[in-house]
Design a protein around this motif. Structure first.
Motif, PDB file in Angstrom:
ATOM      1  N   TRP A  79    -108.567  45.357   4.543  1.00 31.82           N
ATOM      2  CA  TRP A  79    -106.978  44.901   4.728  1.00 31.82           C
ATOM      3  C   TRP A  79    -107.143  44.561   6.020  1.00 31.82           C
ATOM      4  CZ3 TRP A  79    -104.224  47.030   9.049  1.00 31.82           C
ATOM      5  CH2 TRP A  79    -104.691  48.140   8.819  1.00 31.82           C
ATOM      6  N   ILE A  80    -106.074  43.266   5.765  1.00 31.32           N
ATOM      7  CA  ILE A  80    -106.269  43.106   7.445  1.00 31.32           C
ATOM      8  C   ILE A  80    -104.645  42.429   7.761  1.00 31.32           C
ATOM      9  CG2 ILE A  80    -107.082  40.916   5.915  1.00 31.32           C
ATOM     10  CD1 ILE A  80    -108.162  39.574   8.591  1.00 31.32           C
ATOM     11  N   ASP A  81    -103.858  42.659   8.570  1.00 31.94           N
ATOM     12  CA  ASP A  81    -102.783  42.939   9.221  1.00 31.94           C
ATOM     13  C   ASP A  81    -102.643  41.253   9.985  1.00 31.94           C
ATOM     14  OD1 ASP A  81    -100.313  41.854   9.566  1.00 31.94           O
ATOM     15  OD2 ASP A  81    -100.027  43.923  10.848  1.00 31.94           O
ATOM     16  N   TYR A  82    -102.188  39.956   9.281  1.00 31.82           N
ATOM     17  CA  TYR A  82    -102.391  39.090   9.757  1.00 31.82           C
ATOM     18  C   TYR A  82    -100.700  38.570   9.332  1.00 31.82           C
ATOM     19  CZ  TYR A  82    -104.466  34.814  11.944  1.00 31.82           C
ATOM     20  OH  TYR A  82    -104.723  33.894  12.989  1.00 31.82           O
ATOM     21  N   SER A  83     -99.439  38.990   9.441  1.00 28.67           N
ATOM     22  CA  SER A  83     -98.181  38.987   9.496  1.00 28.67           C
ATOM     23  C   SER A  83     -97.524  38.454  10.885  1.00 28.67           C
ATOM     24  CB  SER A  83     -97.307  40.373   8.976  1.00 28.67           C
ATOM     25  OG  SER A  83     -97.807  41.244  10.077  1.00 28.67           O
ATOM     26  N   ASN A  84     -98.494  38.544  11.822  1.00 36.15           N
ATOM     27  CA  ASN A  84     -97.488  37.807  12.586  1.00 36.15           C
ATOM     28  C   ASN A  84     -97.746  36.319  12.627  1.00 36.15           C
ATOM     29  OD1 ASN A  84    -100.186  37.223  12.896  1.00 36.15           O
ATOM     30  ND2 ASN A  84    -100.264  37.058  15.072  1.00 36.15           N
ATOM     31  N   LYS A  85     -98.764  35.607  11.607  1.00 39.14           N
ATOM     32  CA  LYS A  85     -98.580  33.999  11.072  1.00 39.14           C
ATOM     33  C   LYS A  85     -98.309  34.322   9.831  1.00 39.14           C
ATOM     34  CE  LYS A  85    -101.429  29.964  12.961  1.00 39.14           C
ATOM     35  NZ  LYS A  85    -102.107  29.848  13.676  1.00 39.14           N
ATOM     36  N   TYR A  86     -99.938  34.468   8.469  1.00 40.46           N
ATOM     37  CA  TYR A  86     -99.767  33.911   7.299  1.00 40.46           C
ATOM     38  C   TYR A  86     -99.083  35.003   6.309  1.00 40.46           C
ATOM     39  CZ  TYR A  86    -102.839  30.537   9.521  1.00 40.46           C
ATOM     40  OH  TYR A  86    -103.470  29.651   9.928  1.00 40.46           O
ATOM     41  N   GLY A  87     -99.540  36.860   6.770  1.00 42.21           N
ATOM     42  CA  GLY A  87     -99.181  37.825   5.344  1.00 42.21           C
ATOM     43  C   GLY A  87    -100.661  39.105   5.972  1.00 42.21           C
ATOM     44  N   PHE A  88    -100.681  39.394   4.854  1.00 46.64           N
ATOM     45  CA  PHE A  88    -101.516  41.054   4.801  1.00 46.64           C
ATOM     46  C   PHE A  88    -102.497  40.613   3.666  1.00 46.64           C
ATOM     47  CE2 PHE A  88    -102.040  45.061   2.918  1.00 46.64           C
ATOM     48  CZ  PHE A  88    -102.653  46.251   4.486  1.00 46.64           C
ATOM     49  N   GLY A  89    -103.460  40.581   3.950  1.00 44.04           N
ATOM     50  CA  GLY A  89    -104.495  39.530   3.080  1.00 44.04           C
ATOM     51  C   GLY A  89    -105.046  41.713   2.711  1.00 44.04           C
ATOM     52  N   PHE A  90    -105.793  41.584   1.475  1.00 44.12           N
ATOM     53  CA  PHE A  90    -106.942  43.082   1.467  1.00 44.12           C
ATOM     54  C   PHE A  90    -107.462  42.937   0.278  1.00 44.12           C
ATOM     55  CE2 PHE A  90    -103.206  41.615  -2.198  1.00 44.12           C
ATOM     56  CZ  PHE A  90    -103.255  42.578  -3.077  1.00 44.12           C
ATOM     57  N   GLN A  91    -108.447  43.222  -0.074  1.00 40.34           N
ATOM     58  CA  GLN A  91    -109.560  43.628  -0.951  1.00 40.34           C
ATOM     59  C   GLN A  91    -109.649  44.543  -2.091  1.00 40.34           C
ATOM     60  OE1 GLN A  91    -113.760  42.313  -0.124  1.00 40.34           O
ATOM     61  NE2 GLN A  91    -114.219  44.329  -1.035  1.00 40.34           N
TER      62      GLN A  91
END
Length: 328
Positions: free
Chosen positions: A142-154
């Motif tokens: 997972w990667i938290d990029y919610s400050n710009k785009y959102g929350f990514g996950f595999q």
């Protein structure tokens, strides 16, 4: 064969009329019922022209009639055996794809009650019950990029998704052949990666960026392997919460996962053999996983490490139940 696209907006029934000038191909008219998602591409044999007439109907009534039929239709079909239309195979295919029998999804409230009953009854012991050979689906990266785009996950089946900041969702299948997009109202569309609709192109680019970053920079979160899912089983992220102690992720199939920051352990609660017996997967700090039946934990107990993490998950489920407006 003529290919045409049927788009679903606020309609639940689409009448497809096939017109032909050929003598050996009579005009045909069929009704096709849509549930949940749009039909992507349909092939109609021997058609020179296809007209699509859309009418608004009750979604519930449409799905019901497509599955069961009215009493009048049933009695008529019992008396008559009409010749099959060239369009009947198409209708059956679409009905099977878009009115599937849905498996029940675990709600936060029901899962809370089951887990609470288990922890009350389970004896306090220094060991865990015997593990079972099951590979539940879980979030492996997972990667938290919610400050710009959102929350990514595999996921552990290697499908990759994003829960965007605007509450839309997109996931790419593990074979890279299918993208599933849901708007903030849960309305979905499915398309191949090489035919992305214009309205989804920017998010598709972001999804691929997330996928590439996780593939190149993040390690797998456990050793559990998951078989590839079937065509209708792509799983989205329902919500996620980050606290000082853990990151909590809930998938839209009801699976709850808690990743603890301090020791990198994880606990996953997923659908089991029955609604009252979910699976509990524990991944230790060495990324070694073990899966147990909840009923075995209730009867035989579990060690303090697993019990503490299940108590934390219980508190999370209580919060989610309140967010969902449900009662315990």
């Amino acid at each position: 064969a003529t290919k045409f696209l049927i788009k679903k907006t606020d309609i639940s029934e689409v009448e497809v009329r096939v017109l032909s000038n050929r003598e050996n191909f009579p005009r045909q008219s069929q009704s096709i019922f849509l549930v949940e998602m749009e039909i992507e591409i349909v092939e109609v044999p021997n058609a020179d022209l296809v007209q699509i007439l859309a009418r608004k109907h009750s979604l519930r009534d449409s799905c019901k009639s497509s599955r069961q039929g009215s009493p009048e239709r049933v009695s008529k079909s019992a008396r008559e055996t009409p010749e099959k239309s060239p369009f009947s195979a198409l209708k059956e295919k679409i009905k099977g794809n878009f009115c599937p029998d849905k498996a029940k999804v675990m709600t936060a409230s029901s899962l809370h009650n089951i887990l609470e009953a288990c922890l009350v009854k389970a004896p306090k012991v220094s060991f865990n019950p015997r593990a079972i050979q099951v590979s539940p689906l879980f979030v492996s990266k997972w990667i938290d990029y919610s400050n710009k785009y959102g929350f990514g996950f595999q996921l552990s089946d290697r499908s990759v998704g994003v829960l965007f900041n605007d509450s839309t969702r997109m996931i790419l299948s593990s074979d890279l052949q299918r993208t599933d997009y849901q708007d903030k109202f849960g309305h979905g569309k499915i398309f191949p990666p090489d035919a992305v609709p214009w309205s989804c192109q920017e998010k598709s680019v972001l999804l691929n960026y997330f996928a590439q970053y996780m593939d190149e920079n993040l390690t797998e979160g456990g050793d559990v392997l998951q078989n590839k899912l079937s065509k209708r089983q792509l799983v989205h992220m329902k919500r996620w919460v980050r606290t000082p102690k853990a990151i909590i992720m809930q998938l839209d199939n009801g699976t709850l996962q808690v990743n603890f920051f301090r020791d990198h352990t994880k606990v996953i609660i997923s659908s089991g053999s029955s609604e009252s017996d979910p699976f509990i997967t524990y991944i230790n700090s060495e990324r070694q996983s073990s899966t147990y039946r909840l009923i075995d934990i209730r009867q035989n107990g579990c060690d303090i490490q697993l019990r503490d993490r299940l108590n934390f998950a219980l508190a999370v489920l209580k919060e989610f139940t309140e967010l969902d407006g449900e009662r315990l």
